[in-house]
Structure formats: structure tokens, C-alpha cells
Design a protein around this motif. Structure first.
Motif, PDB file in Angstrom:
ATOM      1  N   ASP A 120      -7.072   2.569  -2.987  1.00 15.26           N
ATOM      2  CA  ASP A 120      -8.292   3.381  -2.984  1.00 15.26           C
ATOM      3  C   ASP A 120      -9.449   2.679  -2.272  1.00 15.26           C
ATOM      4  O   ASP A 120     -10.614   2.996  -2.508  1.00 15.26           O
ATOM      5  CB  ASP A 120      -8.711   3.710  -4.429  1.00 15.26           C
ATOM      6  CG  ASP A 120      -7.690   4.595  -5.127  1.00 15.26           C
ATOM      7  OD1 ASP A 120      -7.122   5.466  -4.445  1.00 15.26           O
ATOM      8  OD2 ASP A 120      -7.453   4.389  -6.332  1.00 15.26           O
ATOM      9  N   SER A 121      -9.128   1.742  -1.399  1.00 11.63           N
ATOM     10  CA  SER A 121     -10.161   0.978  -0.695  1.00 11.63           C
ATOM     11  C   SER A 121     -10.196   1.397   0.772  1.00 11.63           C
ATOM     12  O   SER A 121      -9.323   2.127   1.249  1.00 11.63           O
ATOM     13  CB  SER A 121      -9.855  -0.518  -0.805  1.00 11.63           C
ATOM     14  OG  SER A 121      -8.789  -0.876   0.073  1.00 11.63           O
ATOM     15  N   PRO A 122     -11.180   0.917   1.524  1.00  8.58           N
ATOM     16  CA  PRO A 122     -11.241   1.242   2.959  1.00  8.58           C
ATOM     17  C   PRO A 122     -10.256   0.414   3.791  1.00  8.58           C
ATOM     18  O   PRO A 122     -10.314   0.463   5.022  1.00  8.58           O
ATOM     19  CB  PRO A 122     -12.690   0.911   3.321  1.00  8.58           C
ATOM     20  CG  PRO A 122     -13.109  -0.124   2.342  1.00  8.58           C
ATOM     21  CD  PRO A 122     -12.394   0.205   1.069  1.00  8.58           C
ATOM     22  N   VAL A 123      -9.386  -0.333   3.136  1.00  5.65           N
ATOM     23  CA  VAL A 123      -8.398  -1.167   3.825  1.00  5.65           C
ATOM     24  C   VAL A 123      -7.019  -0.544   3.636  1.00  5.65           C
ATOM     25  O   VAL A 123      -6.611  -0.245   2.505  1.00  5.65           O
ATOM     26  CB  VAL A 123      -8.400  -2.612   3.280  1.00  5.65           C
ATOM     27  CG1 VAL A 123      -7.371  -3.452   4.023  1.00  5.65           C
ATOM     28  CG2 VAL A 123      -9.787  -3.223   3.399  1.00  5.65           C
ATOM     29  N   GLN A 124      -6.310  -0.337   4.727  1.00  8.49           N
ATOM     30  CA  GLN A 124      -5.008   0.318   4.674  1.00  8.49           C
ATOM     31  C   GLN A 124      -3.876  -0.698   4.762  1.00  8.49           C
ATOM     32  O   GLN A 124      -3.739  -1.398   5.765  1.00  8.49           O
ATOM     33  CB  GLN A 124      -4.863   1.321   5.828  1.00  8.49           C
ATOM     34  CG  GLN A 124      -3.515   2.042   5.831  1.00  8.49           C
ATOM     35  CD  GLN A 124      -3.340   2.934   7.046  1.00  8.49           C
ATOM     36  OE1 GLN A 124      -4.157   2.912   7.965  1.00  8.49           O
ATOM     37  NE2 GLN A 124      -2.282   3.731   7.045  1.00  8.49           N
ATOM     38  N   PRO A 125      -3.019  -0.798   3.742  1.00  7.19           N
ATOM     39  CA  PRO A 125      -1.838  -1.652   3.829  1.00  7.19           C
ATOM     40  C   PRO A 125      -0.801  -1.004   4.760  1.00  7.19           C
ATOM     41  O   PRO A 125      -0.615   0.221   4.752  1.00  7.19           O
ATOM     42  CB  PRO A 125      -1.310  -1.707   2.395  1.00  7.19           C
ATOM     43  CG  PRO A 125      -2.406  -1.155   1.538  1.00  7.19           C
ATOM     44  CD  PRO A 125      -3.155  -0.204   2.405  1.00  7.19           C
ATOM     45  N   VAL A 126      -0.143  -1.825   5.571  1.00  2.78           N
ATOM     46  CA  VAL A 126       0.893  -1.353   6.490  1.00  2.78           C
ATOM     47  C   VAL A 126       2.085  -2.299   6.375  1.00  2.78           C
ATOM     48  O   VAL A 126       1.915  -3.520   6.461  1.00  2.78           O
ATOM     49  CB  VAL A 126       0.393  -1.324   7.949  1.00  2.78           C
ATOM     50  CG1 VAL A 126       1.502  -0.827   8.878  1.00  2.78           C
ATOM     51  CG2 VAL A 126      -0.847  -0.456   8.072  1.00  2.78           C
ATOM     52  N   PHE A 127       3.259  -1.738   6.175  1.00  6.99           N
ATOM     53  CA  PHE A 127       4.466  -2.556   6.086  1.00  6.99           C
ATOM     54  C   PHE A 127       5.161  -2.568   7.446  1.00  6.99           C
ATOM     55  O   PHE A 127       5.453  -1.516   8.007  1.00  6.99           O
ATOM     56  CB  PHE A 127       5.412  -1.992   5.023  1.00  6.99           C
ATOM     57  CG  PHE A 127       6.668  -2.808   4.835  1.00  6.99           C
ATOM     58  CD1 PHE A 127       6.605  -4.130   4.410  1.00  6.99           C
ATOM     59  CD2 PHE A 127       7.917  -2.264   5.091  1.00  6.99           C
ATOM     60  CE1 PHE A 127       7.757  -4.884   4.237  1.00  6.99           C
ATOM     61  CE2 PHE A 127       9.076  -3.003   4.928  1.00  6.99           C
ATOM     62  CZ  PHE A 127       8.988  -4.319   4.495  1.00  6.99           C
ATOM     63  N   VAL A 128       5.387  -3.774   7.981  1.00  2.00           N
ATOM     64  CA  VAL A 128       6.021  -3.941   9.293  1.00  2.00           C
ATOM     65  C   VAL A 128       7.231  -4.853   9.128  1.00  2.00           C
ATOM     66  O   VAL A 128       7.088  -5.981   8.642  1.00  2.00           O
ATOM     67  CB  VAL A 128       5.041  -4.551  10.319  1.00  2.00           C
ATOM     68  CG1 VAL A 128       5.732  -4.737  11.666  1.00  2.00           C
ATOM     69  CG2 VAL A 128       3.799  -3.689  10.461  1.00  2.00           C
ATOM     70  N   ALA A 129       8.395  -4.368   9.536  1.00  2.00           N
ATOM     71  CA  ALA A 129       9.609  -5.161   9.346  1.00  2.00           C
ATOM     72  C   ALA A 129      10.550  -5.038  10.543  1.00  2.00           C
ATOM     73  O   ALA A 129      10.596  -3.992  11.207  1.00  2.00           O
ATOM     74  CB  ALA A 129      10.334  -4.729   8.076  1.00  2.00           C
ATOM     75  N   ALA A 130      11.271  -6.113  10.801  1.00  7.86           N
ATOM     76  CA  ALA A 130      12.334  -6.095  11.810  1.00  7.86           C
ATOM     77  C   ALA A 130      13.589  -5.592  11.112  1.00  7.86           C
ATOM     78  O   ALA A 130      14.427  -6.371  10.652  1.00  7.86           O
ATOM     79  CB  ALA A 130      12.538  -7.487  12.391  1.00  7.86           C
ATOM     80  N   ALA A 131      13.682  -4.282  10.995  1.00  7.75           N
ATOM     81  CA  ALA A 131      14.785  -3.659  10.253  1.00  7.75           C
ATOM     82  C   ALA A 131      14.916  -2.215  10.697  1.00  7.75           C
ATOM     83  O   ALA A 131      14.077  -1.689  11.440  1.00  7.75           O
ATOM     84  CB  ALA A 131      14.503  -3.733   8.750  1.00  7.75           C
ATOM     85  N   THR A 132      15.969  -1.566  10.238  1.00 10.09           N
ATOM     86  CA  THR A 132      16.133  -0.149  10.550  1.00 10.09           C
ATOM     87  C   THR A 132      15.156   0.653   9.705  1.00 10.09           C
ATOM     88  O   THR A 132      14.667   0.175   8.664  1.00 10.09           O
ATOM     89  CB  THR A 132      17.567   0.311  10.247  1.00 10.09           C
ATOM     90  OG1 THR A 132      17.799   0.216   8.822  1.00 10.09           O
ATOM     91  CG2 THR A 132      18.589  -0.544  10.992  1.00 10.09           C
ATOM     92  N   GLN A 133      14.896   1.883  10.133  1.00  7.42           N
ATOM     93  CA  GLN A 133      13.982   2.734   9.387  1.00  7.42           C
ATOM     94  C   GLN A 133      14.523   3.020   7.987  1.00  7.42           C
ATOM     95  O   GLN A 133      13.760   3.097   7.013  1.00  7.42           O
ATOM     96  CB  GLN A 133      13.762   4.053  10.144  1.00  7.42           C
ATOM     97  CG  GLN A 133      12.541   4.828   9.701  1.00  7.42           C
ATOM     98  CD  GLN A 133      11.234   4.096   9.979  1.00  7.42           C
ATOM     99  OE1 GLN A 133      11.078   3.471  11.018  1.00  7.42           O
ATOM    100  NE2 GLN A 133      10.307   4.159   9.031  1.00  7.42           N
ATOM    101  N   GLU A 134      15.831   3.130   7.891  1.00  9.52           N
ATOM    102  CA  GLU A 134      16.440   3.386   6.585  1.00  9.52           C
ATOM    103  C   GLU A 134      16.235   2.205   5.641  1.00  9.52           C
ATOM    104  O   GLU A 134      15.891   2.389   4.461  1.00  9.52           O
ATOM    105  CB  GLU A 134      17.935   3.663   6.753  1.00  9.52           C
ATOM    106  CG  GLU A 134      18.638   3.999   5.447  1.00  9.52           C
ATOM    107  CD  GLU A 134      20.125   4.264   5.633  1.00  9.52           C
ATOM    108  OE1 GLU A 134      20.801   4.592   4.635  1.00  9.52           O
ATOM    109  OE2 GLU A 134      20.620   4.138   6.780  1.00  9.52           O
ATOM    110  N   GLU A 135      16.437   0.981   6.151  1.00 12.23           N
ATOM    111  CA  GLU A 135      16.222  -0.203   5.326  1.00 12.23           C
ATOM    112  C   GLU A 135      14.777  -0.296   4.866  1.00 12.23           C
ATOM    113  O   GLU A 135      14.497  -0.635   3.711  1.00 12.23           O
ATOM    114  CB  GLU A 135      16.592  -1.466   6.120  1.00 12.23           C
ATOM    115  CG  GLU A 135      18.072  -1.664   6.351  1.00 12.23           C
ATOM    116  CD  GLU A 135      18.358  -2.872   7.224  1.00 12.23           C
ATOM    117  OE1 GLU A 135      19.270  -3.659   6.879  1.00 12.23           O
ATOM    118  OE2 GLU A 135      17.659  -3.043   8.246  1.00 12.23           O
TER     119      GLU A 135
END
Length: 366
Positions: free
Chosen positions: A290-305
Motif C-alpha cells: 500500500d506504499s508508493p513503492v512497487q515490488p517487482v520480482f525478476v528471475a532467470a526462470a520460465t514464466q511458469e516457474e
């Protein structure tokens, strides 16, 4: 007297280079391990398959290698166990010379990692450097009888201390992050700016005219000329970052990541990631929802993983794919955390030092 002075100068040069090289790599043992994995991949395909089985031990081997470099350099300068030291250095430089020649001649590993990310050498520059060291160490080898036969107690204590300190620093760097970040994604860097040339790129054009090669600063309009090649005149202006990209099934999201306040949770290898601090990352993601900061998950993996992982953690965040090499370059932790503001790196954290949401929000207030 002249011989002793000459040998002392060689000892200082060789020992100093080994200490310098070792300390740079002690600062980033994970980077050394990544480079060793590259070599093991190449050697397993080109020389012998057993090199493949060394990959799981790359980090441990990397620690031993960098610590030994520092300690042998100290021992050589201080004259501690000179015969053993010269023998050990001779074997090491023979191995390094073969390694760099193989990389240069067959163009297998384009950066030997001799001085980590601090000083980039081409494969041939690395080979010539090792060749010079080989000559210098060979001189020491031939004149072993003129090297110190014994050393004072304080010198032995200094050598032992360098062993303990180097090993301790390497472990601390692994469990946290490198003390000094030499990479293109260090704190304070604006990533999108680093993806642009620092100045307009300038090229020269080699054309063939009547069987002779002629070079032009601008592409000639003479249609009778035969184009041969174009060469970059100012390679120092090339972008420092050329391979950054993040995406998912909906398309490229690089520009999105560079817009606004973002906290990237980076994973370079899903199978090898550490789960010991995921609960702390869970709290960070939840607190930032609920903050002005957006978490983003970035991984070297398939979209399914990626989807399976974020679902298992209960993360309702933007999830993106990336190249493993890029993620490893961005941060020496798996997982790691990078705080961005309009593409500028405000902070980087190892998962062992996962920040609280309040700490992240304070970064944007400065």
C-alpha cells in the motif's frame, strides 16, 4: 649486492601483483566462482568431461584460489618459506598462463577475471600479463639459492594474519555483498543512462579502390568503391550496459522498471536460491503493497516457474523474466534486492540483510 636488489624488486612486483589480484577477488568471491563455472563449462566440452563435476564446488574453489593468491604474495615479499612459495607460484602461473592462452587463442572466455570487475583485460592482454609474470617467477625459480633461507617471527605472523583476514573477508563478502562494487549496476548508477553511449559513436570506413584499402571518416558517396569493413573509433563511448532486458508473456517491461519507485527482488537461479530469508522478503513485499513503492520480482526462470513461486509466497507483484548473467551482474546474492528510483540504483541488499519497508521508504526521502 646487485643480484639481491634485483631479486628483491622482482619479489616485490610479483608479490604485489598477486596481493592486488587476490584482494580484488576476495572482495567478490561470488564473481570468481561465476568465472570458474564458465571455465569449467568450456573445459568439460573441449578437454575432459570431469570438469563439469567441479561446477558445484566453484565457490569453495574460488575462495581457496583468492586467499592463496594473497597469502603467497605476502610470503614472497616477506621471504617466508621462499622455496615453497616460489614453487607454488610457479605452478599457479603455469596454470594461469595456459588458461589465458586457451581463452585468447580459442576465444572461449572473453574476460579472464584476473582482476575481477575492477580492471577489464582482453584475453590476449591477460595472456601477455601472465607471460611477463611467468618470466619473472622463472627468474626467482632459477635463483632460489639467493632467496631468504629464513624469515623473522613477525613475518610469519603477518603471513598467518593475511591468511585469516583474507578468508574472513571472503566469507563476509559472500554472506553480504562485495565491499566495493565495480560493476555497472552499483549504487548511484542510473541504469537507462548506462544503456546509452556516453558520446556519439564515431566510425571509420575501410573501402577498396583499385585493389588498395582506403580509410574514410565518413561513408563515401563514390559508388565505385567496394566496402570492406567499418571500425569504431571511440569504443570508450560504448554503453556500459548493453544486455539489460526484463519481460514476460505480455512483452518487454524494461521501461516500466525504470519508471517510478521500484524494489526488484532478483533471483539468478531458482534451483540454487536461498530460502532462509524468504520470510523477511515476504514481510517486505506485504508492507510495500500500500506504499508508493512497487515490488517487482525478476528471475532467470520460465514464466511458469516464476508464477508457481510467487503464488506459493502469496506475492501479488509484477513478475518478469531476465537473463541469468544479467541478474548475476546486477547483484551477488540469490535472492538479492535492488531499490530503484526512475532507474537509479538507490541501494542493494543481500537477502541476509533484507531491509524493512521503513528503511526502503527512507531511501526515497533523502
Amino acid at each position: 649486492m646487485f643480484k639481491q636488489g634485483f631479486l628483491w624488486v622482482i619479489r616485490f612486483i610479483v608479490g604485489g601483483l598477486f596481493i592486488f589480484s587476490g584482494l580484488i577477488k576476495v572482495n567478490d568471491p561470488v564473481g570468481t566462482a561465476i568465472k570458474l563455472e564458465e571455465y569449467f563449462d568450456v573445459f568439460s566440452n573441449d578437454i575432459a568431461g570431469f570438469f563439469y563435476y567441479l561446477k558445484p564446488f566453484a565457490l569453495e574453489l574460488g575462495i581457496v584460489l583468492v586467499v592463496v593468491e594473497v597469502v603467497l604474495g605476502v610470503m614472497l615479499i616477506l621471504g617466508v618459506r621462499s622455496k615453497f612459495t616460489v614453487w607454488a607460484l610457479s605452478l599457479m602461473i603455469l596454470f594461469f598462463t595456459f588458461l589465458t592462452f586457451y581463452s585468447a587463442y580459442f576465444n572461449k572466455v572473453t574476460d579472464c577475471g584476473c582482476f575481477g570487475d575492477a580492471i577489464k583485460l582482453t584475453p590476449w592482454e591477460s595472456f601477455y600479463k601472465d607471460l611477463i609474470l611467468l618470466v619473472l617467477i622463472s627468474i626467482l625459480f632459477l635463483f632460489q639459492a639467493d632467496l631468504p633461507k629464513s624469515s623473522p617471527r613477525w613475518a610469519k605472523i603477518v603471513a598467518s594474519t593475511s591468511l585469516i583476514l583474507s578468508f574472513t573477508l571472503a566469507i563476509v563478502a559472500i554472506r553480504n555483498l562485495p565491499f566495493i562494487d565495480f560493476r555497472a549496476y552499483k549504487v548511484g548508477v542510473n541504469i537507462p543512462q548506462n544503456m546509452q553511449p556516453s558520446s556519439p559513436l564515431q566510425y571509420s570506413y575501410v573501402m577498396k579502390k583499385n585493389g588498395e584499402l582506403v580509410t574514410f571518416d565518413q561513408y563515401p558517396s563514390d559508388e565505385s568503391l567496394e566496402f570492406v569493413e567499418m571500425n569504431l573509433k571511440n569504443p570508450e563511448a560504448l554503453p556500459k550496459i548493453s544486455d539489460f532486458a526484463v519481460w514476460n508473456d505480455e512483452g518487454d517491461f524494461s521501461e516500466e522498471v525504470f519508471t517510478g519507485n521500484k524494489v526488484l527482488i532478483l533471483v539468478s537461479n531458482m534451483a540454487k536460491r536461498s530460502d532462509s530469508n524468504l520470510d523477511l522478503i515476504d514481510q517486505l513485499v506485504t508492507s510495500l503493497s500500500d506504499s508508493p513503492v512497487q515490488p517487482v520480482f525478476v528471475a532467470a526462470a520460465t514464466q511458469e516457474e516464476i508464477q508457481n513461486f510467487t503464488k506459493s509466497r502469496g506475492w501479488d507483484v509484477l513478475s518478469l523474466q531476465a537473463d541469468a548473467t544479467v541478474v548475476k551482474t546486477m547483484i551477488r546474492a540469490n535472492p538479492g534486492i535492488m531499490v530503484l528510483k526512475d532507474g537509479e540504483v538507490l541501494a542493494k541488499y543481500h537477502n541476509n540483510n533484507t531491509p524493512e519497508a521503513s528503511e526502503v521508504l527512507d531511501l526515497y526521502m533523502k
